[in-house]
Design a protein around this motif. Structure first.
Motif, PDB file in Angstrom:
ATOM      1  N   GLY A 160       0.809  -1.208   0.000  1.00  0.00           N
ATOM      2  CA  GLY A 160       0.000   0.000   0.000  1.00  0.00           C
ATOM      3  C   GLY A 160       0.845   1.262   0.000  1.00  0.00           C
ATOM      4  O   GLY A 160       0.523   2.239  -0.695  1.00  0.00           O
ATOM      5  N   LEU A 161       1.941   1.253   0.770  1.00  0.00           N
ATOM      6  CA  LEU A 161       2.800   2.427   0.839  1.00  0.00           C
ATOM      7  C   LEU A 161       3.488   2.686  -0.497  1.00  0.00           C
ATOM      8  O   LEU A 161       3.659   3.844  -0.903  1.00  0.00           O
ATOM      9  CB  LEU A 161       3.844   2.245   1.939  1.00  0.00           C
ATOM     10  N   ALA A 215      18.364   1.443 -12.306  1.00  0.00           N
ATOM     11  CA  ALA A 215      18.727   1.620 -10.898  1.00  0.00           C
ATOM     12  C   ALA A 215      17.970   0.633 -10.018  1.00  0.00           C
ATOM     13  O   ALA A 215      16.841   0.222 -10.321  1.00  0.00           O
ATOM     14  CB  ALA A 215      18.443   3.046 -10.460  1.00  0.00           C
ATOM     15  N   HIS A 216      18.611   0.281  -8.911  1.00  0.00           N
ATOM     16  CA  HIS A 216      18.056  -0.696  -7.977  1.00  0.00           C
ATOM     17  C   HIS A 216      17.793  -0.040  -6.626  1.00  0.00           C
ATOM     18  O   HIS A 216      18.567   0.807  -6.180  1.00  0.00           O
ATOM     19  CB  HIS A 216      19.056  -1.853  -7.803  1.00  0.00           C
ATOM     20  N   VAL A 217      16.709  -0.425  -5.975  1.00  0.00           N
ATOM     21  CA  VAL A 217      16.383   0.025  -4.618  1.00  0.00           C
ATOM     22  C   VAL A 217      16.309  -1.201  -3.714  1.00  0.00           C
ATOM     23  O   VAL A 217      15.575  -2.148  -4.009  1.00  0.00           O
ATOM     24  CB  VAL A 217      15.043   0.791  -4.575  1.00  0.00           C
ATOM     25  N   CYS A 218      17.083  -1.188  -2.644  1.00  0.00           N
ATOM     26  CA  CYS A 218      17.104  -2.291  -1.684  1.00  0.00           C
ATOM     27  C   CYS A 218      16.201  -1.930  -0.504  1.00  0.00           C
ATOM     28  O   CYS A 218      16.458  -0.958   0.209  1.00  0.00           O
ATOM     29  CB  CYS A 218      18.537  -2.521  -1.206  1.00  0.00           C
ATOM     30  N   VAL A 219      15.151  -2.713  -0.306  1.00  0.00           N
ATOM     31  CA  VAL A 219      14.248  -2.522   0.838  1.00  0.00           C
ATOM     32  C   VAL A 219      14.481  -3.683   1.800  1.00  0.00           C
ATOM     33  O   VAL A 219      14.214  -4.840   1.456  1.00  0.00           O
ATOM     34  CB  VAL A 219      12.774  -2.482   0.381  1.00  0.00           C
ATOM     35  N   ALA A 240      11.413   3.612   5.439  1.00  0.00           N
ATOM     36  CA  ALA A 240      12.254   4.713   4.953  1.00  0.00           C
ATOM     37  C   ALA A 240      12.997   4.348   3.680  1.00  0.00           C
ATOM     38  O   ALA A 240      13.356   5.237   2.886  1.00  0.00           O
ATOM     39  CB  ALA A 240      13.239   5.139   6.032  1.00  0.00           C
ATOM     40  N   ALA A 241      13.257   3.056   3.456  1.00  0.00           N
ATOM     41  CA  ALA A 241      13.975   2.646   2.247  1.00  0.00           C
ATOM     42  C   ALA A 241      13.192   2.977   0.984  1.00  0.00           C
ATOM     43  O   ALA A 241      13.775   3.154  -0.093  1.00  0.00           O
ATOM     44  CB  ALA A 241      14.275   1.150   2.302  1.00  0.00           C
ATOM     45  N   LEU A 242      11.853   3.093   1.115  1.00  0.00           N
ATOM     46  CA  LEU A 242      11.035   3.444  -0.050  1.00  0.00           C
ATOM     47  C   LEU A 242      11.326   4.860  -0.541  1.00  0.00           C
ATOM     48  O   LEU A 242      11.019   5.198  -1.685  1.00  0.00           O
ATOM     49  CB  LEU A 242       9.548   3.315   0.295  1.00  0.00           C
ATOM     50  N   ASP A 243      11.918   5.694   0.325  1.00  0.00           N
ATOM     51  CA  ASP A 243      12.244   7.064  -0.075  1.00  0.00           C
ATOM     52  C   ASP A 243      13.230   7.097  -1.239  1.00  0.00           C
ATOM     53  O   ASP A 243      13.367   8.130  -1.906  1.00  0.00           O
ATOM     54  CB  ASP A 243      12.831   7.839   1.107  1.00  0.00           C
ATOM     55  N   ALA A 244      13.926   5.986  -1.476  1.00  0.00           N
ATOM     56  CA  ALA A 244      14.890   5.946  -2.581  1.00  0.00           C
ATOM     57  C   ALA A 244      14.209   6.036  -3.939  1.00  0.00           C
ATOM     58  O   ALA A 244      14.866   6.303  -4.942  1.00  0.00           O
ATOM     59  CB  ALA A 244      15.730   4.681  -2.500  1.00  0.00           C
ATOM     60  N   PHE A 245      12.880   5.816  -3.998  1.00  0.00           N
ATOM     61  CA  PHE A 245      12.160   6.000  -5.259  1.00  0.00           C
ATOM     62  C   PHE A 245      11.914   7.483  -5.533  1.00  0.00           C
ATOM     63  O   PHE A 245      11.563   7.853  -6.651  1.00  0.00           O
ATOM     64  CB  PHE A 245      10.829   5.250  -5.227  1.00  0.00           C
ATOM     65  N   GLY A 246      12.068   8.324  -4.505  1.00  0.00           N
ATOM     66  CA  GLY A 246      11.952   9.766  -4.689  1.00  0.00           C
ATOM     67  C   GLY A 246      13.317  10.365  -4.948  1.00  0.00           C
ATOM     68  O   GLY A 246      14.243   9.664  -5.385  1.00  0.00           O
ATOM     69  N   ARG A 427      20.194   3.167  -5.568  1.00  0.00           N
ATOM     70  CA  ARG A 427      19.685   4.427  -5.036  1.00  0.00           C
ATOM     71  C   ARG A 427      19.556   4.344  -3.524  1.00  0.00           C
ATOM     72  O   ARG A 427      18.998   3.376  -2.991  1.00  0.00           O
ATOM     73  CB  ARG A 427      18.332   4.765  -5.676  1.00  0.00           C
ATOM     74  N   ILE A 428      20.054   5.370  -2.833  1.00  0.00           N
ATOM     75  CA  ILE A 428      20.021   5.447  -1.375  1.00  0.00           C
ATOM     76  C   ILE A 428      19.179   6.652  -0.986  1.00  0.00           C
ATOM     77  O   ILE A 428      19.362   7.752  -1.537  1.00  0.00           O
ATOM     78  CB  ILE A 428      21.446   5.610  -0.796  1.00  0.00           C
ATOM     79  N   PRO A 429      18.246   6.507  -0.034  1.00  0.00           N
ATOM     80  CA  PRO A 429      17.458   7.669   0.403  1.00  0.00           C
ATOM     81  C   PRO A 429      18.358   8.791   0.918  1.00  0.00           C
ATOM     82  O   PRO A 429      19.402   8.539   1.531  1.00  0.00           O
ATOM     83  CB  PRO A 429      16.590   7.100   1.536  1.00  0.00           C
ATOM     84  N   VAL A 430      17.955  10.019   0.674  1.00  0.00           N
ATOM     85  CA  VAL A 430      18.752  11.170   1.094  1.00  0.00           C
ATOM     86  C   VAL A 430      18.988  11.156   2.597  1.00  0.00           C
ATOM     87  O   VAL A 430      20.065  11.513   3.088  1.00  0.00           O
ATOM     88  CB  VAL A 430      18.055  12.476   0.660  1.00  0.00           C
ATOM     89  N   GLY A 431      18.010  10.726   3.384  1.00  0.00           N
ATOM     90  CA  GLY A 431      18.134  10.755   4.834  1.00  0.00           C
ATOM     91  C   GLY A 431      18.777   9.530   5.449  1.00  0.00           C
ATOM     92  O   GLY A 431      18.907   9.450   6.682  1.00  0.00           O
ATOM     93  N   ALA A 432      19.204   8.549   4.643  1.00  0.00           N
ATOM     94  CA  ALA A 432      19.817   7.329   5.186  1.00  0.00           C
ATOM     95  C   ALA A 432      21.237   7.618   5.654  1.00  0.00           C
ATOM     96  O   ALA A 432      21.884   8.545   5.170  1.00  0.00           O
ATOM     97  CB  ALA A 432      19.834   6.234   4.131  1.00  0.00           C
ATOM     98  N   PRO A 433      21.759   6.808   6.607  1.00  0.00           N
ATOM     99  CA  PRO A 433      23.152   6.994   7.045  1.00  0.00           C
ATOM    100  C   PRO A 433      24.139   6.978   5.890  1.00  0.00           C
ATOM    101  O   PRO A 433      25.072   7.771   5.843  1.00  0.00           O
ATOM    102  CB  PRO A 433      23.386   5.808   7.998  1.00  0.00           C
ATOM    103  N   GLY A 434      23.926   6.065   4.927  1.00  0.00           N
ATOM    104  CA  GLY A 434      24.765   6.033   3.736  1.00  0.00           C
ATOM    105  C   GLY A 434      26.158   5.483   3.927  1.00  0.00           C
ATOM    106  O   GLY A 434      26.943   5.460   2.988  1.00  0.00           O
TER     107      GLY A 434
END
Length: 462
Positions: A160-161, A215-219, A240-246, A427-434
Motif C-alpha cells: 500500500g505504501l 537503478a536498484h532500490v534495496c528494501v 524509509a527505504a522506499l524514499d529511494a524511489f523519490g 539508489r540510497i534515500p537522502v536521509g539514510a546513514p549512507g
C-alpha cells in the motif's frame, strides 16, 4: 573517487577540521576510557576474589556452550553448572563490593563509545567511487516477497505504501519466477526496480538491474539484510527505504559472480564453503541459526571429522588443499562469526574478500566455540584473509555445498569467482546513514585512540 589519503585529504582536497563540539566529544571519550582503565585497576585490591569471579564466569560460559550443543542429562547438568557458577560469581562480587566497580566500568565504556562516535563522525568512511543526486523515479516498480523476514512486508504495509508513492508493487506469489518478474518489469518500462526481501532475492533482482543498467532500490524486508547494512541503510526503518524511489543519491556498487559449468550466479554478500555451508543445509538452521551452528560444531570440527576437500591458491601463491571454512565475499568483511556475519567498509572497491579458517582438530574446538560466541572469529590462529579480483576453488568431490547469500546449494567444481566492479546502480534515500558500520568505526582500540587524539588536536580522524 579514491579513499582519503593519510593526513586527511581526499584527492588532494583537505578534509574539514573537526568543529569544537567534536573536539569536546573526543576529550570526553578519552577521559571516560582513562577512568574505565583506572577503575579496572582497582580490582587488583582484591586479586583473589577477582580471579575467582573470572574463573567462575569462564566456567559458566563453557558450561553454557556445553548445554547448547548437547541434549538430555548432559544438557541439564551443564545448564545447572552454568547457573550455579554465575550465582557464586555474583555473590563473590557482592561480598567484595566489586559489583559497583563493574557497573562503573560498563557505564564508562558506554559513555566512551558514544562520545567517540560523535567525535570521529564520518572521517573514517571511505568516499564512494561515484555518488550523484538524482530525481524521483519515472516508472518505479517494487517486487515484494510477503514471506521474507517472517512477513515484514505485510507488517509494514509495503504494498500500500509503495502504491501511495506512485511505485507499482508486484507481489511474489508461491511458484512465481522472481527473475521473470523482474525482467517483465524492466520490459514494461521500469527505470527503477526495487526488491523488498532477503539478500538472495536482492541479488537476483540486482542482476537483472545491472544487465539492463536500471537503478536498484534495496528494501530490507528480509531476516539479516547484510546488503542493506553495508549500503548504509537503516535496517530497522524498512519503510524509509522506499524514499529511494523519490529524490535520492545514486551510487555504483560492486556485485560478485560465481561461475561453474551450470552457469553464472550473481551475489551481493558472500559465498561460503566448508563447515558453514553444511550447517545451512540443516532444516533447523533458518529458525535457530546460532543454536544450530553451535550444536553442529563438535561433529563437523571434532577430532574424527574429515576436512572438506577445497583446493585453491592462498594469498602467498601457495596451493592449499583444504580449509574448514572458506568465505568469498563481495568486498572485504570485518568478519565476526563462521556464518559470514560482519560488515564491510565498502562495496565499491572492485575486490573480492577471501577468508579461510583451518582448525586444529585436537585443540581448537573450545577456542572456536568461544570465538563464535563472542563474535571474534578473526582471533583464531588458523584465520587468514586477503583480497583479490578473481578466485577459483577446485575439489575432487562431484559437488560442493555452497551457502550463497544464505541459500543452500550444491554446485559442481571448479567454482570461479570474480568481482564485477561498479556493476550496479543503487539508489540510497537522502536521509539514510549512507555509510556501513565498519566504515564509521576504527578497526581496533589503538586505532580508535589514535583517531580521537587527532580529533582532539583539531585534525580529521584520518
Amino acid at each position: 573517487m579514491p579513499d582519503a589519503a593519510p593526513g586527511g585529504t581526499v584527492s588532494g582536497v583537505p578534509l574539514p577540521p573537526p568543529i569544537v563540539g567534536r573536539r569536546l566529544a573526543a576529550a570526553g571519550a578519552l577521559l571516560a576510557l582513562l577512568a574505565a582503565v583506572v577503575t579496572v585497576l582497582t580490582f587488583l585490591r582484591d586479586p583473589l576474589a577477582t580471579a575467582l569471579a573470572l574463573v567462575l564466569v569462564v566456567v559458566a560460559v563453557v558450561a553454557g556452550w556445553d548445554a547448547l550443543v548437547h541434549r538430555g542429562g548432559r544438557r541439564i547438568l551443564a545448564a545447572a553448572t552454568a547457573g550455579a557458577a554465575l550465582l557464586v560469581a555474583l555473590a563473590v562480587l557482592l561480598v567484595t563490593g566489586s559489583v559497583l566497580r563493574l557497573v562503573t566500568v560498563l557505564v564508562l565504556a558506554a559513555v566512551a563509545t558514544a562520545a567517540a562516535r560523535a567525535a570521529i563522525g564520518r572521517d573514517l568512511a571511505p568516499v564512494p567511487v561515484s555518488s550523484t543526486a538524482v530525481g524521483p523515479a519515472g516508472a518505479g516498480v517494487l517486487i515484494v516477497n510477503p514471506r521474507s523476514g517472517g512477513g515484514k512486508a505485510d507488517r509494514y504495509g509495503l504494498v500500500g505504501l509503495a502504491s501511495s508513492r506512485g511505485v507499482r508493487p508486484v507481489v511474489l506469489e508461491p511458484g512465481d519466477d522472481l527473475r521473470a518478474l523482474a525482467e517483465e518489469a524492466v520490459a514494461g518500462g521500469a527505470d527503477v526496480i526495487g526488491m523488498a526481501g532477503g539478500d538472495g532475492s536482492q541479488a537476483l533482482v540486482a542482476d537483472v538491474a545491472r544487465r539492463h543498467d536500471v537503478a536498484h532500490v534495496c528494501v530490507p524486508a528480509g531476516t539479516r539484510n547484510h546488503f542493506a547494512l553495508d549500503l548504509g541503510l537503516d535496517r530497522d526503518d524498512v519503510v524509509a527505504a522506499l524514499d529511494a524511489f523519490g529524490p535520492a543519491v545514486e551510487r555504483r556498487v560492486d556485485l560478485a559472480l560465481l561461475r561453474n559449468r551450470a552457469g553464472d550466479r550473481v551475489f551481493v554478500n558472500n559465498a561460503s564453503l566448508g563447515v558453514y555451508a553444511t550447517v545451512v543445509r540443516s532444516g533447523a538452521y533458518r529458525d535457530a541459526k546460532l543454536a544450530t551452528t553451535a550444536s553442529a560444531l563438535p561433529e563437523l570440527l571434532g577430532p574424527g571429522a574429515p576436512r572438506p576437500d577445497l583446493r585453491f591458491t592462498g594469498a602467498d601463491g601457495v596451493p592449499v588443499h583444504s580449509a574448514d571454512v572458506l568465505l568469498v565475499s563481495n568486498g572485504a568483511y570485518r568478519l565476526n562469526r563462521l556464518d559470514g556475519f560482519g560488515t564491510r567498509e565498502r562495496v565499491d572497491g572492485g575486490l573480492l574478500g577471501v577468508v579461510t579458517v583451518t582448525v586444529d582438530r585436537a585443540r581448537d574446538l573450545p577456542a572456536v566455540r568461544t570465538a563464535e560466541a563472542r563474535g571474534r572469529i578473526g582471533l583464531l590462529h588458523g584465520y587468514r584473509e586477503w583480497t583479490t579480483r578473481e578466485f577459483e576453488v577446485g575439489s575432487a568431490e562431484r559437488t560442493l555445498a555452497v551457502a550463497l547469500d544464505g541459500e543452500a546449494l550444491r554446485l559442481a567444481p571448479p567454482l570461479r569467482f570474480r568481482s564485477l566492479p561498479g556493476a550496479l546502480r543503487v539508489r540510497i534515500p537522502v536521509g539514510a546513514p549512507g555509510v556501513a558500520p565498519a566504515a564509521r568505526a576504527p578497526a581496533g582500540l589503538w586505532s580508535g585512540v589514535t583517531a580521537l587524539m587527532r580529533v582532539l588536536g583539531g585534525r580529521p580522524a584520518r
